[in-house]
Each structure stands twice: as structure tokens, then as C-alpha cells.
Design a protein around this motif. Structure first.
Motif, PDB file in Angstrom:
ATOM      1  N   ASP A 156      32.481  42.073 -37.023  1.00  0.00           N
ATOM      2  CA  ASP A 156      32.199  43.207 -36.128  1.00  0.00           C
ATOM      3  C   ASP A 156      33.229  43.355 -35.018  1.00  0.00           C
ATOM      4  OD1 ASP A 156      29.857  43.690 -37.565  1.00  0.00           O
ATOM      5  OD2 ASP A 156      28.707  42.318 -36.313  1.00  0.00           O
ATOM      6  N   MET A 157      34.210  42.465 -34.990  1.00  0.00           N
ATOM      7  CA  MET A 157      35.210  42.497 -33.927  1.00  0.00           C
ATOM      8  C   MET A 157      36.496  43.150 -34.426  1.00  0.00           C
ATOM      9  SD  MET A 157      34.799  38.607 -32.735  1.00  0.00           S
ATOM     10  CE  MET A 157      33.992  38.236 -31.239  1.00  0.00           C
ATOM     11  N   SER A 158      37.193  43.767 -33.503  1.00  0.00           N
ATOM     12  CA  SER A 158      38.508  44.305 -33.862  1.00  0.00           C
ATOM     13  C   SER A 158      39.549  43.318 -33.340  1.00  0.00           C
ATOM     14  CB  SER A 158      38.702  45.697 -33.261  1.00  0.00           C
ATOM     15  OG  SER A 158      38.599  45.639 -31.862  1.00  0.00           O
ATOM     16  N   ARG A 159      40.006  42.478 -34.244  1.00  0.00           N
ATOM     17  CA  ARG A 159      40.985  41.449 -33.897  1.00  0.00           C
ATOM     18  C   ARG A 159      42.157  41.543 -34.861  1.00  0.00           C
ATOM     19  NH1 ARG A 159      38.200  38.577 -30.460  1.00  0.00           N
ATOM     20  NH2 ARG A 159      37.879  36.426 -30.304  1.00  0.00           N
ATOM     21  N   SER A 160      43.290  41.108 -34.402  1.00  0.00           N
ATOM     22  CA  SER A 160      44.451  41.023 -35.270  1.00  0.00           C
ATOM     23  C   SER A 160      44.158  40.040 -36.399  1.00  0.00           C
ATOM     24  CB  SER A 160      45.657  40.539 -34.448  1.00  0.00           C
ATOM     25  OG  SER A 160      46.726  40.242 -35.301  1.00  0.00           O
ATOM     26  N   GLN A 161      44.446  40.421 -37.600  1.00  0.00           N
ATOM     27  CA  GLN A 161      44.181  39.551 -38.746  1.00  0.00           C
ATOM     28  C   GLN A 161      45.440  38.804 -39.178  1.00  0.00           C
ATOM     29  OE1 GLN A 161      40.972  39.043 -40.231  1.00  0.00           O
ATOM     30  NE2 GLN A 161      40.527  39.981 -38.256  1.00  0.00           N
ATOM     31  N   ARG A 162      46.138  38.274 -38.207  1.00  0.00           N
ATOM     32  CA  ARG A 162      47.316  37.455 -38.517  1.00  0.00           C
ATOM     33  C   ARG A 162      47.337  36.282 -37.549  1.00  0.00           C
ATOM     34  NH1 ARG A 162      49.645  42.195 -36.042  1.00  0.00           N
ATOM     35  NH2 ARG A 162      50.612  41.614 -34.078  1.00  0.00           N
ATOM     36  N   PRO A 163      48.063  35.234 -37.887  1.00  0.00           N
ATOM     37  CA  PRO A 163      48.131  34.071 -36.987  1.00  0.00           C
ATOM     38  C   PRO A 163      48.813  34.411 -35.666  1.00  0.00           C
ATOM     39  CG  PRO A 163      48.904  33.512 -39.194  1.00  0.00           C
ATOM     40  CD  PRO A 163      48.741  35.000 -39.157  1.00  0.00           C
ATOM     41  N   MET A 164      48.474  33.639 -34.660  1.00  0.00           N
ATOM     42  CA  MET A 164      49.146  33.758 -33.369  1.00  0.00           C
ATOM     43  C   MET A 164      50.629  33.422 -33.580  1.00  0.00           C
ATOM     44  SD  MET A 164      48.595  31.397 -29.973  1.00  0.00           S
ATOM     45  CE  MET A 164      47.106  32.204 -29.439  1.00  0.00           C
ATOM     46  N   PRO A 165      51.530  34.189 -32.997  1.00  0.00           N
ATOM     47  CA  PRO A 165      52.945  33.849 -33.129  1.00  0.00           C
ATOM     48  C   PRO A 165      53.217  32.431 -32.604  1.00  0.00           C
ATOM     49  CG  PRO A 165      52.669  36.033 -32.177  1.00  0.00           C
ATOM     50  CD  PRO A 165      51.314  35.404 -32.223  1.00  0.00           C
ATOM     51  N   LEU A 166      53.998  31.689 -33.345  1.00  0.00           N
ATOM     52  CA  LEU A 166      54.294  30.302 -32.977  1.00  0.00           C
ATOM     53  C   LEU A 166      54.917  30.186 -31.583  1.00  0.00           C
ATOM     54  CD1 LEU A 166      54.085  27.370 -33.845  1.00  0.00           C
ATOM     55  CD2 LEU A 166      56.256  27.630 -35.056  1.00  0.00           C
ATOM     56  N   PRO A 167      55.827  31.079 -31.167  1.00  0.00           N
ATOM     57  CA  PRO A 167      56.362  30.974 -29.796  1.00  0.00           C
ATOM     58  C   PRO A 167      55.276  31.078 -28.711  1.00  0.00           C
ATOM     59  CG  PRO A 167      57.780  32.381 -31.115  1.00  0.00           C
ATOM     60  CD  PRO A 167      56.545  32.109 -31.940  1.00  0.00           C
ATOM     61  N   LEU A 168      54.294  31.933 -28.924  1.00  0.00           N
ATOM     62  CA  LEU A 168      53.205  32.047 -27.953  1.00  0.00           C
ATOM     63  C   LEU A 168      52.383  30.761 -27.939  1.00  0.00           C
ATOM     64  CD1 LEU A 168      51.471  33.560 -25.917  1.00  0.00           C
ATOM     65  CD2 LEU A 168      50.282  34.650 -27.853  1.00  0.00           C
ATOM     66  N   PHE A 169      52.089  30.226 -29.105  1.00  0.00           N
ATOM     67  CA  PHE A 169      51.357  28.969 -29.188  1.00  0.00           C
ATOM     68  C   PHE A 169      52.121  27.862 -28.458  1.00  0.00           C
ATOM     69  CE2 PHE A 169      50.417  24.912 -31.295  1.00  0.00           C
ATOM     70  CZ  PHE A 169      49.040  24.871 -31.143  1.00  0.00           C
ATOM     71  N   ARG A 170      53.425  27.795 -28.678  1.00  0.00           N
ATOM     72  CA  ARG A 170      54.241  26.771 -27.999  1.00  0.00           C
ATOM     73  C   ARG A 170      54.168  26.917 -26.490  1.00  0.00           C
ATOM     74  NH1 ARG A 170      59.410  27.065 -32.061  1.00  0.00           N
ATOM     75  NH2 ARG A 170      58.566  25.617 -33.613  1.00  0.00           N
ATOM     76  N   ASN A 188      51.267  27.623 -42.351  1.00  0.00           N
ATOM     77  CA  ASN A 188      52.125  26.746 -41.549  1.00  0.00           C
ATOM     78  C   ASN A 188      51.354  26.002 -40.463  1.00  0.00           C
ATOM     79  OD1 ASN A 188      51.620  29.037 -40.061  1.00  0.00           O
ATOM     80  ND2 ASN A 188      53.667  29.144 -39.181  1.00  0.00           N
ATOM     81  N   VAL A 189      50.120  25.632 -40.732  1.00  0.00           N
ATOM     82  CA  VAL A 189      49.312  24.910 -39.741  1.00  0.00           C
ATOM     83  C   VAL A 189      50.016  23.623 -39.307  1.00  0.00           C
ATOM     84  CG1 VAL A 189      47.880  23.652 -41.408  1.00  0.00           C
ATOM     85  CG2 VAL A 189      46.989  24.160 -39.141  1.00  0.00           C
ATOM     86  N   ASP A 190      50.785  23.030 -40.219  1.00  0.00           N
ATOM     87  CA  ASP A 190      51.516  21.813 -39.889  1.00  0.00           C
ATOM     88  C   ASP A 190      52.507  22.043 -38.745  1.00  0.00           C
ATOM     89  OD1 ASP A 190      52.263  19.015 -40.487  1.00  0.00           O
ATOM     90  OD2 ASP A 190      54.190  19.928 -41.033  1.00  0.00           O
ATOM     91  N   GLU A 191      53.161  23.202 -38.711  1.00  0.00           N
ATOM     92  CA  GLU A 191      54.113  23.496 -37.634  1.00  0.00           C
ATOM     93  C   GLU A 191      53.416  23.552 -36.277  1.00  0.00           C
ATOM     94  OE1 GLU A 191      57.244  26.563 -38.126  1.00  0.00           O
ATOM     95  OE2 GLU A 191      56.257  26.857 -40.080  1.00  0.00           O
ATOM     96  N   TYR A 192      52.244  24.148 -36.253  1.00  0.00           N
ATOM     97  CA  TYR A 192      51.492  24.271 -35.007  1.00  0.00           C
ATOM     98  C   TYR A 192      51.060  22.893 -34.504  1.00  0.00           C
ATOM     99  CZ  TYR A 192      51.209  29.344 -35.535  1.00  0.00           C
ATOM    100  OH  TYR A 192      51.506  30.681 -35.636  1.00  0.00           O
ATOM    101  N   LEU A 193      50.478  22.108 -35.395  1.00  0.00           N
ATOM    102  CA  LEU A 193      50.002  20.784 -34.993  1.00  0.00           C
ATOM    103  C   LEU A 193      51.166  19.846 -34.661  1.00  0.00           C
ATOM    104  CD1 LEU A 193      47.135  20.352 -37.595  1.00  0.00           C
ATOM    105  CD2 LEU A 193      46.952  21.076 -35.207  1.00  0.00           C
TER     106      LEU A 193
END
Length: 159
Positions: A78-92, A119-124
Motif C-alpha cells: 500500500d506504500m509508494s516506495r522506490s522498488q530498487r535498492p538504496m544507492p551504495l554511495p548513500l548507504f556508505r 550485491n548485499v555482500d558489497e553493502y555488508l
């Protein structure tokens, strides 16, 4: 450092002054004032001991809103959210700031399923490049837990 609201500071100061002057008197009012003074001073002392934290104890980061389940309790559909992963630079950037603040725990969750990320490994792995010893906690529905992804979680000490 604890910051008091100006009004609270003013109330405490005025209450102390009034109670200290009345507590010096005798009789019933002096006794009530002494009891009230002692109670307020005890409460003020307890309030001083409870300081605001300089940083949060945990930061929740929604790294993806993509999910492969349709749980009846989840409002994700029911939410309007982006259906893609958070950009890695923002996560960093978020991880860097959390490390600078000394946040003890990162929770890369949200309404998405972290195991849908290729690419969950890159984030972790980025979290583990920091000198700060983060505790990493995740929730997963388990649908995509392969031997490789389980090993990734073990390698990055994810709880």
C-alpha cells in the motif's frame, strides 16, 4: 551533554527557591514544604542522572523496498516506495556518519527483503571496513537464503 528545556529549568529553579524558603519555617507548612523539597530534590537528582544519549543506539536503514513475499501484516503493497535498492554511495555515507557518532548497531532492514539484493555482500562488506565495531542485525523471510548468502552473513558477522 544533557539539555534541559528552558521552561523545565525555570520551573526547577523557582520551585527550589520557594521550597527552600518555606522549609525553613516551622509548623505544618514547614513540614509539608520540607517533604516536598526533599521529594523534588530527589526527583531532580534522578533526572540529572538520566542523561540524553549523544547518539542513537541503533539506526534502521531501508536498503531496499523490494520483497518476494506478500505477508498479510505488511503494509508494503500500500506504500509508494522506490522498488530498487538504496544507492551504495548513500548507504556508505550513512554508515560513515553512524561510525563517526559511535552508533553500536546497524539494522539494514525496512519493508523490503535484504536477500533480494544481488550485491548485499558489497553493502555488508563496507560496514566491516570501518574501525567501529558495528553490530549488524537483519530480518529475512528466508526464501532466498542460499549457502552462499548464509556464508556472506557469517563472514560479515551478521546477527
Amino acid at each position: 551533554m544533557m539539555r534541559r528545556l528552558p521552561l523545565a529549568e525555570q520551573v526547577v529553579r523557582r520551585s527550589r527557591a520557594v521550597l527552600l524558603s518555606q522549609a525553613e519555617g516551622g509548623g505544618l507548612m514547614g513540614g509539608v514544604a520540607r517533604f516536598t523539597r526533599d521529594t523534588i530534590l530527589k526527583a531532580a537528582s534522578m533526572a540529572e542522572a538520566r542523561r540524553w544519549r549523544d547518539r542513537p543506539g541503533r539506526i534502521n536503514i531501508e536498503v531496499t523496498a523490494i520483497c518476494d513475499a506478500k505477508c498479510i501484516h505488511c503494509p508494503r503493497e500500500d506504500m509508494s516506495r522506490s522498488q530498487r535498492p538504496m544507492p551504495l554511495p548513500l548507504f556508505r555515507k550513512l554508515v560513515d556518519e553512524a561510525a563517526d557518532m559511535g552508533v553500536p548497531e546497524l539494522v539494514p532492514n525496512g519493508y523490503g527483503e535484504i536477500m533480494t539484493m544481488r550485491n548485499v555482500d558489497e553493502y555488508l562488506a563496507y560496514v566491516r571496513t570501518k574501525d567501529h565495531p558495528f553490530r549488524i542485525s537483519i530480518n529475512s523471510n528466508g526464501y532466498r537464503l542460499t549457502d552462499d548468502k548464509i556464508q556472506t552473513l557469517i563472514d560479515h558477522r551478521v546477527g
